[in-house]
Enzyme design. Structure first.
Site, PDB file in Angstrom:
ATOM      1  N   GLY A 160       0.671  -1.044  -0.027  1.00 49.90           N
ATOM      2  CA  GLY A 160       0.085  -0.115   0.068  1.00 49.90           C
ATOM      3  C   GLY A 160       0.818   1.181  -0.053  1.00 49.90           C
TER       4      GLY A 160
ATOM      5  N   ARG B  25      -8.120  -1.370  -0.793  1.00 46.77           N
ATOM      6  CA  ARG B  25      -7.683  -0.459  -0.032  1.00 46.77           C
ATOM      7  C   ARG B  25      -8.024   1.110  -0.600  1.00 46.77           C
ATOM      8  NH1 ARG B  25      -1.961  -1.526   2.594  1.00 46.77           N
ATOM      9  NH2 ARG B  25      -2.715   0.196   3.896  1.00 46.77           N
TER      10      ARG B  25
ATOM     11  N   SER C 205      -1.555  11.034   7.767  1.00 48.85           N
ATOM     12  CA  SER C 205      -0.961  10.039   7.176  1.00 48.85           C
ATOM     13  C   SER C 205       0.339  10.265   6.504  1.00 48.85           C
ATOM     14  CB  SER C 205      -2.243   9.467   6.054  1.00 48.85           C
ATOM     15  OG  SER C 205      -1.394   8.542   5.239  1.00 48.85           O
TER      16      SER C 205
ATOM     17  N   GLN D  22       1.871   8.250   4.464  1.00 50.55           N
ATOM     18  CA  GLN D  22       1.677   7.776   3.123  1.00 50.55           C
ATOM     19  C   GLN D  22       1.053   8.930   2.041  1.00 50.55           C
ATOM     20  OE1 GLN D  22      -0.489   4.413   2.721  1.00 50.55           O
ATOM     21  NE2 GLN D  22       1.171   3.168   3.774  1.00 50.55           N
TER      22      GLN D  22
ATOM     23  N   ASP E 256       1.116   1.123  12.984  1.00 51.78           N
ATOM     24  CA  ASP E 256       1.257  -0.243  12.314  1.00 51.78           C
ATOM     25  C   ASP E 256       1.559  -0.965  13.474  1.00 51.78           C
ATOM     26  OD1 ASP E 256       1.092   0.519   9.669  1.00 51.78           O
ATOM     27  OD2 ASP E 256       3.211   0.890   9.369  1.00 51.78           O
TER      28      ASP E 256
ATOM     29  N   LYS F  10      -6.574  -0.466   6.834  1.00 50.50           N
ATOM     30  CA  LYS F  10      -5.185  -1.110   6.490  1.00 50.50           C
ATOM     31  C   LYS F  10      -5.461  -2.327   5.695  1.00 50.50           C
ATOM     32  CE  LYS F  10      -2.548   2.108   8.703  1.00 50.50           C
ATOM     33  NZ  LYS F  10      -1.324   2.601   7.835  1.00 50.50           N
TER      34      LYS F  10
ATOM     35  N   ARG G 235      -8.101  -3.568  10.950  1.00 46.99           N
ATOM     36  CA  ARG G 235      -7.609  -4.102  11.949  1.00 46.99           C
ATOM     37  C   ARG G 235      -8.192  -4.184  13.402  1.00 46.99           C
ATOM     38  NH1 ARG G 235      -1.463  -2.299  10.029  1.00 46.99           N
ATOM     39  NH2 ARG G 235      -1.087  -4.262   8.565  1.00 46.99           N
TER      40      ARG G 235
ATOM     41  N   ARG H 147       0.588  -8.252   9.926  1.00 46.63           N
ATOM     42  CA  ARG H 147       0.542  -7.906  10.981  1.00 46.63           C
ATOM     43  C   ARG H 147      -0.364  -8.474  12.256  1.00 46.63           C
ATOM     44  NH1 ARG H 147       4.496  -4.248  10.764  1.00 46.63           N
ATOM     45  NH2 ARG H 147       4.567  -2.937   9.176  1.00 46.63           N
TER      46      ARG H 147
END
Length: 404
Positions: free
Chosen positions: A66, A94, A138, A140, A286, A313, A317, A358
């Site tokens: 991602g 996503r 974020s 990202q 994360d 994610k 999660r 994860r």
């Protein structure tokens, strides 16, 4: 990515031999970048310069990465050629509008499947720098906009509601691009050059996180984790565990490649529940699956708020961890942006990791202290971020084995 766009040859040591990083390198190779592997964990990248990438009609497969897809979207938005980014089944679910919408404000044209991959990026558009305040913190998205800003006219400034990890900013500076940044804000202008440099990548804190929690919850444990990256925008879990009573010490602190690094010594200690400060959330986004396991084994309740980002994610999660912990006998009250976890005793059971690396590794930790074996399904994506996890974990005293 920056080495690919730099002028000259960069030598990267400490390259993670995971599927995500290899997928990103493969995409860059498709775009005309020569990348050599002199040894495991090393790469020689022969940069082509800011405008040296070559277009291809082939789809660019990001696999499960991602981060790779979102950052590449920013990088490719400024190219003269069209490109198409695809991913695996998980990545294809996503959301990408958080990246494509601000890139469109810069002048990019990116087609998607109602905000989901594949992304078809139309080249040849002149980008304009913008000032953009992220609606949700974020790293990202910030990094994607900064990469697009390399090709934009004028200044690109990204403002965050909460500071996030600043690897991209530090690395841009290391490659010679003028950039101003401080926690919560980054600003650069287009029209400069990236110059090749050698990079030593510190050991990954997100990988270390599973072992920090494991040593904290297994009686009699002591682990020494060497040369771990300690960027303050990444180590929220460290602070959270200390608030819960963990015995964690940092030794031999130093700097490597512009990043703080140190050795971490962690010993077993009884944990207690806490109300997690929301300010820590962006710095441990994360690591929450591992924190959920620590909370499940702590005395009292742990309250998590402000973590809605976890729902988008590799899996949801929050839901995945809540469901899995309930299966093992833990009381979890799930909320839209967090959960309250009541510590207790873990039973055995069968867990669906939903293909999320994860989640799988976190329940492997839970299995260390569960009364009965924990069987974790759909673990194939562990190699995306942590190849060799099973071997390393067993070397530290885990009892993991693959079945089926």
């Amino acid at each position: 990515m920056l080495a690919a766009l730099a002028e000259g040859r960069s030598h990267v040591r400490g390259f993670l031999e995971g599927e995500d990083t290899r997928a990103t390198a493969a995409v860059l190779a498709q775009l005309g970048v020569r990348i050599e592997t002199p040894a495991d964990g090393e790469r020689l990248i022969h940069g082509v310069g800011l405008h040296g990438l070559r277009g291809t009609s082939a789809q660019l497969d990001c696999g499960n990465a991602g981060t790779g897809m979102r950052l590449l979207a920013g990088l490719l938005a400024g190219q003269a050629f069209d490109s198409t980014l695809i991913g695996d089944e998980s990545l294809s679910k996503r959301p990408m509008r958080r990246v494509t919408d601000p890139l469109a404000r810069m002048g990019a044209r990116i087609d998607s499947q109602e905000g989901l991959p594949p992304l078809h990026i139309h080249g040849g558009h002149v980008l304009q720098g913008i000032e953009y305040t992220l609606p949700v913190a974020s790293a990202q998205v910030k990094s994607a906009l900064l990469l697009a800003g390399l090709y934009a006219q004028g200044d690109t400034e990204v403002i965050e509601p909460h500071p996030t990890r600043d690897y991209t900013e530090r690395m841009l500076a290391a490659f010679g691009w003028p950039i101003d940044f401080e926690p919560g804000r980054a600003r650069l202008s287009g029209g400069h050059r990236l110059k090749a440099t050698d990079v030593d990548v510190p050991a990954d804190f997100s990988s270390a996180a599973f072992f920090l929690v494991a040593a904290s919850v297994v009686p009699g444990s002591q682990l020494h984790l060497q040369a771990v990256g300690l960027n303050p925008r990444r180590t929220g879990l460290l602070q959270a565990l200390r608030l819960m009573g963990a015995d964690i010490r940092i030794e031999n602190e130093r700097e490597s490649g512009g990043e703080p690094v140190g050795d971490i010594v962690v010993r077993h200690a009884p944990l207690h529940g806490v109300e997690l400060p929301e300010a820590l959330v962006p710095d441990m986004i994360d690591e929450f699956p591992a924190l959920f396991v620590a909370a499940a084994l702590a005395q009292g309740s742990t309250v998590i708020r402000g973590a809605a980002e976890l729902r988008v994610k590799e899996s949801d999660r929050l839901a995945s961890m809540a469901t899995g912990l309930r299966t093992l006998g833990i009381t979890v009250d799930e909320t839209p942006d967090g959960a309250t976890i009541v510590g207790g005793t873990l039973n055995g059971g069968s867990i669906d990791s939903h293909g999320d690396h994860r989640i799988a590794m976190s329940f492997a930790i839970a299995g260390l202290v569960a009364r009965e074996p924990v069987h974790i399904a759909d673990c194939r994506n562990v190699a995306t971020s942590f190849p060799g996890f099973i071997e390393l974990a067993n070397g530290c005293g885990f009892s993991l084995r693959e079945v089926g």
